[in-house]
Scaffold this motif. Structure first.
Motif, PDB file in Angstrom:
ATOM      1  N   ARG A 247       0.834  -1.208   0.000  1.00 62.48           N
ATOM      2  CA  ARG A 247       0.000   0.000   0.000  1.00 62.48           C
ATOM      3  C   ARG A 247       0.865   1.254   0.000  1.00 62.48           C
ATOM      4  NH1 ARG A 247      -2.818  -1.435   3.782  1.00 62.48           N
ATOM      5  NH2 ARG A 247      -4.582  -2.248   2.605  1.00 62.48           N
ATOM      6  N   ASP A 248       1.950   1.246   0.778  1.00 64.93           N
ATOM      7  CA  ASP A 248       2.846   2.400   0.814  1.00 64.93           C
ATOM      8  C   ASP A 248       3.517   2.622  -0.544  1.00 64.93           C
ATOM      9  OD1 ASP A 248       2.222   2.844   3.455  1.00 64.93           O
ATOM     10  OD2 ASP A 248       4.020   1.850   4.251  1.00 64.93           O
ATOM     11  N   ARG A 249       3.948   1.541  -1.166  1.00 66.78           N
ATOM     12  CA  ARG A 249       4.629   1.670  -2.449  1.00 66.78           C
ATOM     13  C   ARG A 249       3.670   2.139  -3.539  1.00 66.78           C
ATOM     14  NH1 ARG A 249       8.011  -3.732  -3.450  1.00 66.78           N
ATOM     15  NH2 ARG A 249       8.687  -2.516  -5.267  1.00 66.78           N
ATOM     16  N   LEU A 250       2.430   1.664  -3.496  1.00 69.44           N
ATOM     17  CA  LEU A 250       1.439   2.132  -4.468  1.00 69.44           C
ATOM     18  C   LEU A 250       1.171   3.621  -4.267  1.00 69.44           C
ATOM     19  CD1 LEU A 250      -0.611   1.649  -6.709  1.00 69.44           C
ATOM     20  CD2 LEU A 250      -2.249   0.901  -4.961  1.00 69.44           C
ATOM     21  N   GLY A 251       1.047   4.045  -3.001  1.00 72.04           N
ATOM     22  CA  GLY A 251       0.836   5.461  -2.724  1.00 72.04           C
ATOM     23  C   GLY A 251       1.983   6.323  -3.214  1.00 72.04           C
ATOM     24  N   THR A 252       3.207   5.820  -3.065  1.00 68.41           N
ATOM     25  CA  THR A 252       4.375   6.563  -3.537  1.00 68.41           C
ATOM     26  C   THR A 252       4.371   6.698  -5.052  1.00 68.41           C
ATOM     27  OG1 THR A 252       5.690   5.804  -1.639  1.00 68.41           O
ATOM     28  CG2 THR A 252       6.898   6.581  -3.578  1.00 68.41           C
ATOM     29  N   LEU A 253       3.993   5.633  -5.747  1.00 67.62           N
ATOM     30  CA  LEU A 253       3.935   5.683  -7.209  1.00 67.62           C
ATOM     31  C   LEU A 253       2.870   6.652  -7.696  1.00 67.62           C
ATOM     32  CD1 LEU A 253       4.265   1.878  -8.091  1.00 67.62           C
ATOM     33  CD2 LEU A 253       5.971   3.664  -8.508  1.00 67.62           C
ATOM     34  N   LEU A 254       1.752   6.723  -6.988  1.00 65.15           N
ATOM     35  CA  LEU A 254       0.645   7.568  -7.425  1.00 65.15           C
ATOM     36  C   LEU A 254       0.829   9.029  -7.061  1.00 65.15           C
ATOM     37  CD1 LEU A 254      -2.371   5.262  -6.481  1.00 65.15           C
ATOM     38  CD2 LEU A 254      -1.600   5.831  -8.793  1.00 65.15           C
ATOM     39  N   ALA A 255       1.653   9.319  -6.067  1.00 65.69           N
ATOM     40  CA  ALA A 255       1.764  10.684  -5.542  1.00 65.69           C
ATOM     41  C   ALA A 255       2.086  11.727  -6.612  1.00 65.69           C
ATOM     42  CB  ALA A 255       2.793  10.731  -4.414  1.00 65.69           C
TER      43      ALA A 255
END
Length: 327
Positions: A252-260
């Protein structure tokens, strides 16, 4: 000319032509037609996509053999039949979409190389889910050898549109549950591989959501990693729960970082991020049931083929599927 905003590595948006992360391509939407109902459904979808992006539409009839002298004047030569298909399609689309700029092209040679060449000169190439696959087609979302071969090799995004696709299918039903063209668009779904993300797929999905005024639903499916040695893991035991929760939180953290950076580049797009456990194909199929478009990346480094997830999606989902190549 419409532009997207492709984030740089630092997260600062930089402006490039829509659909292209780093290189300019002609501002045109291309669709392959062959006169079948399925290809005309794809052509109508492509016409609406071109209007959304204020781009011209190019009709391509590929695979016609070179023109040969006809022995019987009552029999149309292949080139003449192809020209007739192009003319009828152009007239029909111009009547339905009078504001659309339409061009026609009739390349010679086999269908797959001709369509691949056409796709390289367009922001996207649209193909029908049937019609281009020959006489063996059957009901459902069938991707034939031509459409599948082009999607697996093209340098630009390829959108596969199922037979019977209607304009109202991209919109949520009205208050009475009736299909409507006047209601908001259904979400655009983006399948995300956090291990191998691709900027072109993000760019295409966010631009598609923005131009529709639709939310973007980013889905990442994760599974338990197979150990390097020993038997594969079975169902998770209770003692594995902390590890599983940690893996889910990390995803979830990595997906959030990619989307930011994409959220900053497209502030008008509402983004819903979802991390789910299981195989990507299953969850993308589920998400696509309420979508106007599904966007999936294709890693060109794996060779001229569709990956397992993309192959599953283009054969099973009911909404249009955009296969976007990236390095």
């Amino acid at each position: 000319m419409k532009h997207d905003r492709t984030p740089s590595p630092s997260g600062t948006p930089r402006t490039t032509p829509f659909g292209s992360a780093r290189t300019a391509v002609p501002h045109v939407v291309t669709v392959g037609i062959d006169g079948s109902y399925a290809s005309m459904d794809a052509a109508d979808w492509a016409a609406r996509e071109a209007l959304r992006h204020r781009a011209p539409l190019r009709l391509v009839h590929a695979g016609a053999p070179p023109a040969l002298p006809a022995r019987d004047r009552r029999v149309l030569r292949p080139a003449d039949r192809a020209r007739g298909v192009l003319d009828r399609a152009a007239i029909t689309l111009a009547y339905v979409h009078p504001a659309l700029e339409i061009h026609a092209q009739q390349p010679r040679g086999p269908a797959v190389p001709a369509l691949l060449a056409a796709s390289a000169q367009a922001e996207s190439l649209v193909l029908g889910s049937r019609g281009l696959s020959g006489p063996t087609g059957f009901g459902g979302f069938l991707v034939g050898s031509v459409a599948g071969g082009v999607a697996a090799r093209a340098e630009r995004p390829v959108v596969l549109v199922r037979a019977g696709e209607r304009p109202e299918d991209a919109h949520v039903p009205d208050a009475a549950g009736v299909p409507s063209r006047g209601t908001p668009y259904r979400p655009v779904v983006l399948g995300v591989d956090i291990e191998h993300p691709g900027d072109p797929a993000f760019a295409y999905a966010f631009a598609a959501a923005e131009v529709r005024g639709a939310p973007l639903h980013a889905v990442h499916a994760w599974t338990v990693r197979r150990p390097a040695t020993g038997p594969p893991p079975s169902t998770a035991e209770p003692t594995d729960l902390p590890g599983l929760l940690g893996a889910e939180a990390d995803a979830r953290d990595r997906l959030g970082t990619l989307l930011a950076p994409w959220r900053r580049a497209f502030p008008q797009v509402e983004v819903v991020a979802e991390v789910v456990f299981g195989r990507p194909g299953h969850h993308l199929l589920k998400a696509s049931l309420g979508a106007s478009l599904l966007v999936i990346g294709r890693r060109v480094t794996t060779g001229p083929r569709l990956g397992r997830t993309a192959h599953s999606a283009v054969h099973r989902v009911s909404c249009p599927v955009a296969v976007v190549p990236y390095a």
